[in-house]
Design an enzyme around this catalytic site. Structure first.
Site, mmCIF file in Angstrom:
data_model
loop_
_atom_site.group_PDB
_atom_site.id
_atom_site.type_symbol
_atom_site.label_atom_id
_atom_site.label_comp_id
_atom_site.label_asym_id
_atom_site.label_seq_id
_atom_site.Cartn_x
_atom_site.Cartn_y
_atom_site.Cartn_z
ATOM 1 N N CYS A 105 0.886 -1.174 0.000
ATOM 2 C CA CYS A 105 0.000 0.000 0.000
ATOM 3 C C CYS A 105 0.915 1.213 0.000
ATOM 4 O O CYS A 105 1.524 1.544 1.018
ATOM 5 C CB CYS A 105 -0.916 0.019 1.228
ATOM 6 N N CYS A 108 -0.618 4.543 2.258
ATOM 7 C CA CYS A 108 -0.684 4.496 3.724
ATOM 8 C C CYS A 108 -0.452 3.053 4.173
ATOM 9 O O CYS A 108 0.645 2.544 4.053
ATOM 10 C CB CYS A 108 -1.999 5.053 4.236
ATOM 11 N N SER A 109 -1.501 2.408 4.668
ATOM 12 C CA SER A 109 -1.347 1.005 5.059
ATOM 13 C C SER A 109 -2.682 0.270 4.948
ATOM 14 O O SER A 109 -3.083 -0.452 5.859
ATOM 15 C CB SER A 109 -0.797 0.905 6.488
ATOM 16 N N CYS A 110 -3.380 0.486 3.842
ATOM 17 C CA CYS A 110 -4.646 -0.214 3.619
ATOM 18 C C CYS A 110 -4.382 -1.715 3.596
ATOM 19 O O CYS A 110 -3.460 -2.186 2.924
ATOM 20 C CB CYS A 110 -5.271 0.238 2.301
#
Length: 205
Positions: A105, A108-110
């Protein structure tokens, strides 16, 4: 992969707020740090990834579900009861002898929490998020995954609209194993694409 000299983004305001509340509760003796670590471990390693492993094992043993999963992962996964905000829109990328898939990702950190649990720390690191796209083969080598030069690597960039899961190749020697036994072989990292599944030996089968 981690370089302490590289600048990283500061924690988000909600993260800082949670850490402040956690610190205050620990300071007042209302929260045991070991209990926090245990809860995180449950979600990161023992609960969420088991859901994903169950999905993959079912796909390996049920041709109809396998097809459903590849055509409409969201519907297939939801049919097993694994739902949630972070799993509203899902896509499964299948590893084959010709293709290895890797999930990142970049923004961000999906991450698909309902099927993989909490994201590992390295998944959120700026180094992984940038390098996995630019030089995925080298990044995989650092994880101990050697992908031959003649094998394609496809990088899937999760985002707020859709989250990706890798279906690892079924290990050699696992042909006689049950769905439940197969699920025990599947790791979180193999469903991100940063690990391979070892062949099943006679002692393990």
């Amino acid at each position: 992969m981690h370089n302490p000299d590289e600048k990283t983004q500061p924690p988000s305001p909600p993260t800082l707020r949670i850490k402040a509340i956690q610190s205050l509760l620990i300071e007042k003796g209302l929260l045991d740090p070991a209990a926090v670590d245990e809860i995180i471990d449950i979600f990161e390693h023992r609960l969420g990834p088991k859901n994903g492993a169950a999905v993959i094992a079912k796909a390996w043993t049920d041709p109809a579900f396998h097809q459903h999963l590849l055509e409409d992962a969201t519907s297939a996964i939801h049919s097993m009861g694994f739902t949630g905000l972070e799993g509203a829109h899902l896509y499964v990328a299948e590893n084959t002898p010709e293709v290895h898939n890797l999930v990142v990702c970049t923004l961000c950190s999906c991450y698909p929490w309902p099927v993989l649990g909490l994201p590992p720390t390295w998944f959120k690191a700026p180094q992984y998020r940038s390098r996995a796209v630019i030089d995925p083969r080298s990044v995989l080598e650092e994880f101990g995954v050697h992908v031959p030069d003649d094998k394609e690597i496809r990088v899937w960039d999760s985002n707020a609209e859709i989250r990706y899961i890798v279906m690892p190749e079924r290990p050699a020697g696992s042909e006689g194993m049950s769905e439940a036994e197969l699920a025990q072989l599947i790791t979180r990292d193999s469903m991100i694409g940063t690990a391979l599944l070892a062949p099943v030996t006679g002692e393990s089968a």
